[in-house]
Design an enzyme around this catalytic site. Structure first.
Site, PDB file in Angstrom:
ATOM      1  N   GLY A 150       0.960  -1.232   0.040  1.00 40.96           N
ATOM      2  CA  GLY A 150      -0.196   0.137   0.012  1.00 40.96           C
ATOM      3  C   GLY A 150       1.122   1.351  -0.038  1.00 40.96           C
ATOM      4  O   GLY A 150       2.163   1.144  -0.403  1.00 40.96           O
ATOM      5  N   ARG A 151       0.367   2.487   0.395  1.00 40.82           N
ATOM      6  CA  ARG A 151       1.267   3.540   0.476  1.00 40.82           C
ATOM      7  C   ARG A 151       2.331   3.626   1.234  1.00 40.82           C
ATOM      8  O   ARG A 151       3.310   4.142   0.512  1.00 40.82           O
ATOM      9  CB  ARG A 151       0.106   4.645   1.049  1.00 40.82           C
ATOM     10  CG  ARG A 151      -0.756   5.438  -0.119  1.00 40.82           C
ATOM     11  CD  ARG A 151      -1.477   6.369   0.772  1.00 40.82           C
ATOM     12  NE  ARG A 151      -2.003   5.889   1.978  1.00 40.82           N
ATOM     13  CZ  ARG A 151      -3.440   5.501   2.067  1.00 40.82           C
ATOM     14  NH1 ARG A 151      -4.232   5.680   1.176  1.00 40.82           N
ATOM     15  NH2 ARG A 151      -3.817   5.012   3.333  1.00 40.82           N
ATOM     16  N   ILE A 152       2.273   2.817   2.452  1.00 39.91           N
ATOM     17  CA  ILE A 152       3.590   2.870   3.134  1.00 39.91           C
ATOM     18  C   ILE A 152       4.789   1.901   2.388  1.00 39.91           C
ATOM     19  O   ILE A 152       5.731   2.071   2.579  1.00 39.91           O
ATOM     20  CB  ILE A 152       3.283   2.370   4.594  1.00 39.91           C
ATOM     21  CG1 ILE A 152       2.566   3.492   5.222  1.00 39.91           C
ATOM     22  CG2 ILE A 152       4.442   2.564   5.547  1.00 39.91           C
ATOM     23  CD1 ILE A 152       1.938   3.071   6.664  1.00 39.91           C
ATOM     24  N   ARG A 210      -2.001  -8.548  -2.163  1.00 43.60           N
ATOM     25  CA  ARG A 210      -2.958  -9.587  -2.998  1.00 43.60           C
ATOM     26  C   ARG A 210      -3.178  -8.995  -4.253  1.00 43.60           C
ATOM     27  O   ARG A 210      -3.452  -9.841  -5.011  1.00 43.60           O
ATOM     28  CB  ARG A 210      -4.085  -9.042  -1.969  1.00 43.60           C
ATOM     29  CG  ARG A 210      -4.279 -10.125  -0.823  1.00 43.60           C
ATOM     30  CD  ARG A 210      -5.666  -9.927  -0.067  1.00 43.60           C
ATOM     31  NE  ARG A 210      -5.460  -8.360   0.210  1.00 43.60           N
ATOM     32  CZ  ARG A 210      -6.323  -7.744   1.007  1.00 43.60           C
ATOM     33  NH1 ARG A 210      -7.456  -8.382   1.429  1.00 43.60           N
ATOM     34  NH2 ARG A 210      -6.157  -6.610   1.309  1.00 43.60           N
ATOM     35  N   ARG A 232       1.822  -4.006  12.446  1.00 41.79           N
ATOM     36  CA  ARG A 232       1.034  -4.519  13.615  1.00 41.79           C
ATOM     37  C   ARG A 232       1.469  -5.569  14.324  1.00 41.79           C
ATOM     38  O   ARG A 232       1.780  -6.513  13.625  1.00 41.79           O
ATOM     39  CB  ARG A 232      -0.465  -4.713  13.082  1.00 41.79           C
ATOM     40  CG  ARG A 232      -1.165  -3.423  13.324  1.00 41.79           C
ATOM     41  CD  ARG A 232      -1.608  -2.824  14.585  1.00 41.79           C
ATOM     42  NE  ARG A 232      -2.584  -1.596  14.491  1.00 41.79           N
ATOM     43  CZ  ARG A 232      -2.133  -0.346  14.123  1.00 41.79           C
ATOM     44  NH1 ARG A 232      -0.752  -0.210  14.038  1.00 41.79           N
ATOM     45  NH2 ARG A 232      -2.666   0.585  14.004  1.00 41.79           N
ATOM     46  N   GLU A 282       1.071  -5.946  22.824  1.00 38.03           N
ATOM     47  CA  GLU A 282       2.105  -4.875  23.355  1.00 38.03           C
ATOM     48  C   GLU A 282       1.293  -4.025  24.370  1.00 38.03           C
ATOM     49  O   GLU A 282      -0.028  -3.991  24.072  1.00 38.03           O
ATOM     50  CB  GLU A 282       2.693  -4.054  22.148  1.00 38.03           C
ATOM     51  CG  GLU A 282       1.268  -3.534  21.462  1.00 38.03           C
ATOM     52  CD  GLU A 282       2.148  -2.770  20.119  1.00 38.03           C
ATOM     53  OE1 GLU A 282       3.056  -3.267  19.421  1.00 38.03           O
ATOM     54  OE2 GLU A 282       1.676  -1.453  20.074  1.00 38.03           O
ATOM     55  N   HIS A 318       6.620   0.885  19.359  1.00 35.52           N
ATOM     56  CA  HIS A 318       5.526   1.481  18.384  1.00 35.52           C
ATOM     57  C   HIS A 318       5.545   2.769  18.140  1.00 35.52           C
ATOM     58  O   HIS A 318       4.599   3.548  18.408  1.00 35.52           O
ATOM     59  CB  HIS A 318       4.237   1.060  18.956  1.00 35.52           C
ATOM     60  CG  HIS A 318       3.202   1.075  17.692  1.00 35.52           C
ATOM     61  ND1 HIS A 318       2.012   0.072  17.902  1.00 35.52           N
ATOM     62  CD2 HIS A 318       2.781   1.581  16.868  1.00 35.52           C
ATOM     63  CE1 HIS A 318       0.986   0.094  16.877  1.00 35.52           C
ATOM     64  NE2 HIS A 318       1.625   1.113  16.134  1.00 35.52           N
ATOM     65  N   ILE A 319       6.781   3.260  17.534  1.00 38.84           N
ATOM     66  CA  ILE A 319       6.874   4.653  17.063  1.00 38.84           C
ATOM     67  C   ILE A 319       6.753   4.988  15.540  1.00 38.84           C
ATOM     68  O   ILE A 319       7.489   6.124  15.394  1.00 38.84           O
ATOM     69  CB  ILE A 319       8.029   5.056  17.777  1.00 38.84           C
ATOM     70  CG1 ILE A 319       9.399   4.286  17.432  1.00 38.84           C
ATOM     71  CG2 ILE A 319       8.051   5.190  19.322  1.00 38.84           C
ATOM     72  CD1 ILE A 319      10.836   4.927  17.677  1.00 38.84           C
ATOM     73  N   GLY A 320       6.202   3.966  14.743  1.00 35.55           N
ATOM     74  CA  GLY A 320       6.528   4.298  13.429  1.00 35.55           C
ATOM     75  C   GLY A 320       6.205   5.590  12.884  1.00 35.55           C
ATOM     76  O   GLY A 320       6.994   6.101  12.057  1.00 35.55           O
TER      77      GLY A 320
END
Ligand code: DGY
Length: 325
Positions: free
Chosen positions: A156-158, A178, A239, A268, A286-288
């Site tokens: 996707g975008r990321i 997919r 995730r 987490e 979880h600092i993406g």
């Protein structure tokens, strides 16, 4: 005319509150103590809007207590904390914050990739512990990122932002998604679609960037890890739950793969203690998307989604367009 009411469950920036206050009566938990489900239920009952984060579970029980609720505006691109079907059934719009965090999240995936390849957390501890006595030829050998094969699962975008950065490192990029990208986009990204098994077998770095869902739960487990090269590095910045953490720990202990860089974990913030005993993992909490500019933009995007809905408009980032408000 009285203003609509919004509950903001976690601390946000002052400008977000100011923007909301111009349009709504704001009940904001600026103390940032995590609210229990009961507390959210109680405070949300008289409200028309909820601005929440991925740490808040928005399920059928909660929304059943809130007959006036019109919108759930998540301050995240992922929304697996929300029961979207239950919201849709009650005519509640659900929104997220896509786009504004793509580059920061891609940067963090790259940070983990480079840090893991060059063993940055290990060598930093070595210096801090006062153990460095001098330069040696065979000291702290890492692996090259440049000219290696990057495998991205979830384009996707990321994922695309991650792929874009690979050009500067002369990497070969393969991806699995997919839905295959349009040919011109593949060409622009210099990325080749392969099956997931081919990707796992060929990539030197495997980056996961798909959303979490029932379908992607434990997408990477013992079977998939065994398909990877023993020299490969796994990066999960999407995730927790997409990876079977116990299987990953076993693979890292056994040398099935070389190393892992992880920003997210199952359950987490209580991560599996097995990770802490391993040297070949780089861990972050979880600092993406956590740069100041991006987190400000995410909060404002969520606020704009909520305000638009309350004004009777279609919010810009509607997740459930099938909803009948
Ligand atoms: C998201 O937007 O889903 C991120 O995980 C939040 O940091």
């Amino acid at each position: 005319m009285s203003k609509p009411r919004i509950l903001v469950t976690r601390e946000v920036f002052d400008e977000t509150i100011a923007f909301l206050a111009a349009h709504c009566d704001v009940d904001a938990n600026q103390a940032d103590v995590t609210l229990t489900a009961d507390a959210i239920g109680r405070r949300l009952k008289p409200a028309q809007a909820l601005m929440c984060s991925l740490t808040d579970k928005v399920d059928a029980d909660l929304i059943a207590q809130c007959p006036d609720l019109k919108v759930v505006a998540n301050i995240a691109v992922g929304y697996n904390n929300i029961d979207v079907a239950a919201c849709t059934a009650r005519g509640i719009m659900v929104t997220n914050t896509p786009g504004v965090l793509d580059d920061s999240t891609a940067d963090l995936a790259w940070t983990l990739m480079l840090a893991t390849a060059r063993r940055l957390t290990e060598v930093e501890s070595y210096i801090r512990d006062g153990e460095w006595t001098g330069w040696r030829l065979k000291q702290w050998l890492g692996v090259d990122v440049h000219h290696a094969t990057l495998g991205i699962i979830g384009m996707g975008r990321i994922g695309q932002a991650i792929a874009k950065r690979a050009g500067g490192f002369d990497m070969r990029v393969i991806y699995h998604n997919r839905k295959r990208l349009a040919v011109d986009l593949e060409q622009r990204l210099n990325a080749t679609w392969v099956t997931q098994d081919e990707l796992l077998a060929q990539a030197d770095f495997v980056i996961l960037q798909m959303p979490y869902s029932k379908e992607t739960h434990h997408l990477i487990g013992a079977y998939e890890l065994a398909k990877m090269k023993s020299t490969a590095i796994l990066i999960n910045s999407t995730r927790g739950g997409v990876v079977d953490d116990a299987a990953l720990i076993a693979a890292l202990q056994a040398g099935t793969i070389r190393a892992a860089g992880l920003d997210v974990f199952e359950n987490e913030p209580k991560l599996n203690p097995g990770f802490l005993a391993l040297k070949n993992v780089v861990l972050s909490p979880h600092i993406g998307s956590s740069t100041e500019a991006t987190r400000r933009a995410m909060a404002m995007t969520a606020a704009a989604n909520a305000v638009a809905t309350l004004a009777g408009q279609r919010p810009p980032n509607l997740v459930n367009p099938e909803v009948k408000a």
